[in-house]
Design a protein around this motif. Structure first.
Motif, short mmCIF file in Angstrom:
data_model
loop_
_atom_site.label_atom_id
_atom_site.label_comp_id
_atom_site.label_asym_id
_atom_site.label_seq_id
_atom_site.Cartn_x
_atom_site.Cartn_y
_atom_site.Cartn_z
N PRO B 115 0.77 -1.06 -0.02
CA PRO B 115 -0.05 0.10 0.03
C PRO B 115 1.02 1.19 -0.09
O PRO B 115 1.92 1.22 0.73
N HIS B 116 0.48 2.06 -0.94
CA HIS B 116 1.15 3.54 -1.09
C HIS B 116 2.62 3.35 -1.32
O HIS B 116 3.42 4.33 -1.26
N GLY B 117 3.07 2.09 -1.97
CA GLY B 117 4.47 2.07 -2.50
C GLY B 117 4.49 2.08 -3.79
O GLY B 117 3.62 2.12 -4.47
N SER B 118 5.95 1.97 -4.19
CA SER B 118 6.27 2.17 -5.59
C SER B 118 7.27 1.31 -6.07
O SER B 118 8.04 0.82 -5.11
N GLN B 119 7.55 0.91 -7.04
CA GLN B 119 8.55 -0.01 -7.62
C GLN B 119 9.08 0.32 -9.03
O GLN B 119 8.08 0.68 -9.84
N VAL B 120 10.31 0.16 -9.21
CA VAL B 120 10.87 0.37 -10.62
C VAL B 120 10.93 -0.82 -11.46
O VAL B 120 11.45 -1.59 -10.80
N VAL B 121 10.61 -0.89 -12.63
CA VAL B 121 10.72 -2.02 -13.50
C VAL B 121 11.70 -1.57 -14.68
O VAL B 121 11.50 -0.52 -15.05
N ARG B 122 12.48 -2.23 -14.78
CA ARG B 122 13.71 -1.87 -15.77
C ARG B 122 13.51 -2.90 -17.08
O ARG B 122 13.31 -4.00 -17.08
N PHE B 123 13.97 -2.41 -18.14
CA PHE B 123 13.97 -2.89 -19.62
C PHE B 123 15.23 -2.90 -20.01
O PHE B 123 15.99 -2.05 -19.99
N ILE B 124 15.45 -4.10 -20.63
CA ILE B 124 16.83 -3.92 -21.54
C ILE B 124 16.46 -4.79 -22.76
O ILE B 124 15.70 -5.56 -22.84
N ALA B 125 16.93 -4.24 -24.04
CA ALA B 125 16.69 -4.52 -25.16
C ALA B 125 17.86 -5.32 -25.83
O ALA B 125 19.12 -5.05 -25.38
N LYS B 126 17.55 -6.71 -26.25
CA LYS B 126 18.67 -7.32 -27.01
C LYS B 126 18.17 -7.69 -28.54
O LYS B 126 17.95 -8.68 -28.93
N PRO B 127 18.45 -6.56 -29.14
CA PRO B 127 17.74 -6.83 -30.58
C PRO B 127 18.80 -7.61 -31.76
O PRO B 127 20.08 -7.82 -31.11
N PRO B 128 18.20 -8.33 -32.46
CA PRO B 128 18.94 -9.13 -33.51
C PRO B 128 19.96 -8.29 -34.17
O PRO B 128 19.77 -7.23 -34.32
N LYS B 129 21.24 -8.78 -34.44
CA LYS B 129 22.14 -8.00 -35.09
C LYS B 129 21.88 -7.86 -36.59
O LYS B 129 21.25 -8.45 -37.20
N GLY B 130 22.12 -6.50 -36.66
CA GLY B 130 22.41 -6.03 -38.12
C GLY B 130 20.99 -5.86 -38.55
O GLY B 130 20.45 -5.49 -39.57
N ILE B 131 19.99 -5.17 -37.52
CA ILE B 131 18.64 -4.68 -37.63
C ILE B 131 18.83 -3.32 -38.42
O ILE B 131 19.59 -2.50 -38.30
N ALA B 132 17.92 -2.96 -39.24
CA ALA B 132 17.76 -1.82 -39.99
C ALA B 132 17.55 -0.52 -39.11
O ALA B 132 17.03 -0.71 -38.15
N ASP B 133 18.00 0.62 -39.53
CA ASP B 133 17.77 1.73 -38.74
C ASP B 133 16.30 2.11 -38.42
O ASP B 133 15.46 1.72 -39.58
N GLY B 134 15.88 2.78 -37.58
CA GLY B 134 14.26 2.88 -37.21
C GLY B 134 14.11 2.65 -35.83
O GLY B 134 14.76 2.78 -34.87
N GLU B 135 12.90 2.53 -36.01
CA GLU B 135 12.17 2.25 -34.69
C GLU B 135 11.47 0.77 -34.51
O GLU B 135 10.76 0.46 -35.58
#
Lengths: 184, 292
Positions: B115-135
């Protein structure tokens, strides 16, 4: 003199009350010194009231209408006023005992949900929005309330159909509602 | 000397005032509890190719613990022919090369927020090699329910009781960006439909860039002297092709016919997204006549 003290006490109560109410409000504008930034209000959904069928009897189906103030399921979606959102529901076809040894049919008609975009929290007093629509296919074009009350309400009805030899006991199931901003 | 007037409050009115304040205070507490779900911030998470990490804050402002789980799905705004927009979350069968599903991880994925607490969730990306520029896009689905599930007890041996658990899910967009980013929007078609009391403007757009075009679409209904009859705007997020509808009321007034609609699309006016997270692109502005 006593009256002045009482008025002071009232002022203290008002300050406490004010702080409680202010905590409710998620600020959209954050000001720091001379710099001001607008922050997209966090999108959240809360089950304000469970869909309640109460006690049911073997062989007798029981219906809760979406305008039943005491028993309809109520969800409150809060976010940035006027922002477009997408929402959909995942509804059970059966509810089961904890042991999983029996299950009961639960049904939702294509008129079992009402969506009120006026922040009205009373299912029996529909304001404006979408009246009696299909909970399995919520309408597109949903928006978050208004600047003053940035909420949109979902009122859900349904029906349980116990069989004539339905085992006595407690039956549970899950109703899942998903929301997302569609302008980001 | 100025005399100060004090209003004396009688016993009855004082008691009733106190009663009123006490009731208000009692009402305010459960109201704040009812209005509280798990709050998720920010509304969009952007990961860059340099750090490949990001974070999200979860807050439980209620008086009860919340059980939260984090998962991923793919879903971008899609429209029908009438300009209605919806987001359909999918977990399988995704063919979009801009999907980041499967290579973004969250830590932790299951948690209980006090109750009344908070938590940080972290993300990490491991994209495939050689992906094209962009989003690249994925939806972070934050699912929450009460931390303690109360299963009703059937007090009578012959009694049947029910309990439906209400589970809430909020889907947040996560964008992974790499290389040179281009935001570019092209107008395909504009359809203007005149109704009895309003005008519907359906704008058909094509995203020619390699990032989502996030901006504002504004329409103004103008009379023959370019006086504004009515106007409306919506927030716009074009990931692929998208139709958006803007409805303009036909208000009564001293306006000269024929009417026209001024359409303006820009991604420079969004105040809800930090400017360092925006990828700025082209603007569109044009007029469409009405066939009344």
């Amino acid at each position: 003199m006593k009256n002045i003290l009482d008025i002071k006490k009232m002022i203290y109560v008002l300050i406490i009350l004010g702080s409680v109410l202010i905590n409710k409000v998620s600020a959209q504008d954050v000001a720091n010194g001379s710099a001001t930034a607008n922050v997209q209000a966090a999108l959240s959904i809360v089950a304000t009231q469970d869909l309640q069928f109460g006690s049911v009897f073997q062989g007798v189906s029981k219906t809760v209408t979406n305008n039943d103030a005491a028993a309809a399921g109520i969800f409150t979606i809060t976010g940035a006023a006027g922002a477009g959102i997408s929402a959909y529901m995942t509804l059970p076809q059966y509810i089961s005992t904890a042991a999983g040894d029996d299950r009961m049919t639960i049904a939702f008609r294509n008129t079992d949900i009402t969506i009120d975009s006026t922040s009205n929290a009373d299912p029996s007093a529909f304001g404006s929005g979408w009246l009696d629509v299909d909970p399995n296919s919520l309408p597109t074009g949903l928006v978050i309330g208004s600047d003053v009350t940035p909420h949109t309400m979902l009122f859900l009805g349904g029906r349980v159909i116990p069989s004539v030899d339905q085992s006595a006991g407690s039956y549970t199931g899950n109703i899942i509602v998903t929301v997302a901003y569609n302008g980001i | 000397m100025k005399k100060k007037n004090r209003v004396l409050i009688g016993d009855n009115s004082r008691n009733s005032l106190w009663g009123f304040f006490i009731i208000l205070t009692l009402l305010a507490a459960p109201l704040s509890q009812l209005a509280a779900g798990v709050l998720v911030a920010p509304s969009v998470i952007v990961l860059q190719d340099k750090s490949k990490t990001g974070r999200m804050n979860l807050q439980n402002p209620s008086n009860s613990p919340k059980e939260v789980s984090i998962s991923f799905s793919y879903g971008i705004p899609e429209s029908d022919s009438l300009g209605n927009v919806n987001i359909f979350l999918r977990d399988t069968g995704i063919t979009d090369p801009h999907s980041a599903l499967g290579w973004v991880k969250a830590f932790p994925r299951k948690l209980i927020i006090p109750p009344h607490g908070s938590q940080v969730v972290r993300f990490i990306a491991k994209p495939p090699k050689g992906i094209a520029d962009g989003e690249y896009w994925v939806r972070v689905v934050v699912e929450s329910q009460e931390g303690t599930t109360s299963i009703p007890s059937a007090s009578d041996a012959e009694q049947i009781t029910t309990q439906l658990n209400m589970i809430m899910r909020t889907a947040i967009m996560l964008k992974y960006r790499t290389g040179e980013l281009v935001a570019s929007l092209e107008l395909k078609e504009t359809i203007v439909k005149v109704n009895e009391t309003s005008v519907d403007v359906i704008v058909d757009l094509i995203n020619n860039g390699n990032v989502s075009y996030v901006g504002l679409l504004e329409c103004r209904l103008l009379d023959a002297d370019k006086k504004i009859v009515s106007k409306n705007h919506i927030q716009l997020a074009v990931y692929k092709d998208l139709k958006r509808r803007v409805t303009l009321p036909l208000v009564e007034g001293n306006f000269k016919r024929p009417y026209s609609v001024a359409v303006s699309i820009t991604n420079k006016g969004r105040k809800d997204i930090p400017s360092n997270e925006m990828v700025f692109g082209n603007d569109l502005a044009y007029f469409v006549g009405l066939n009344e």
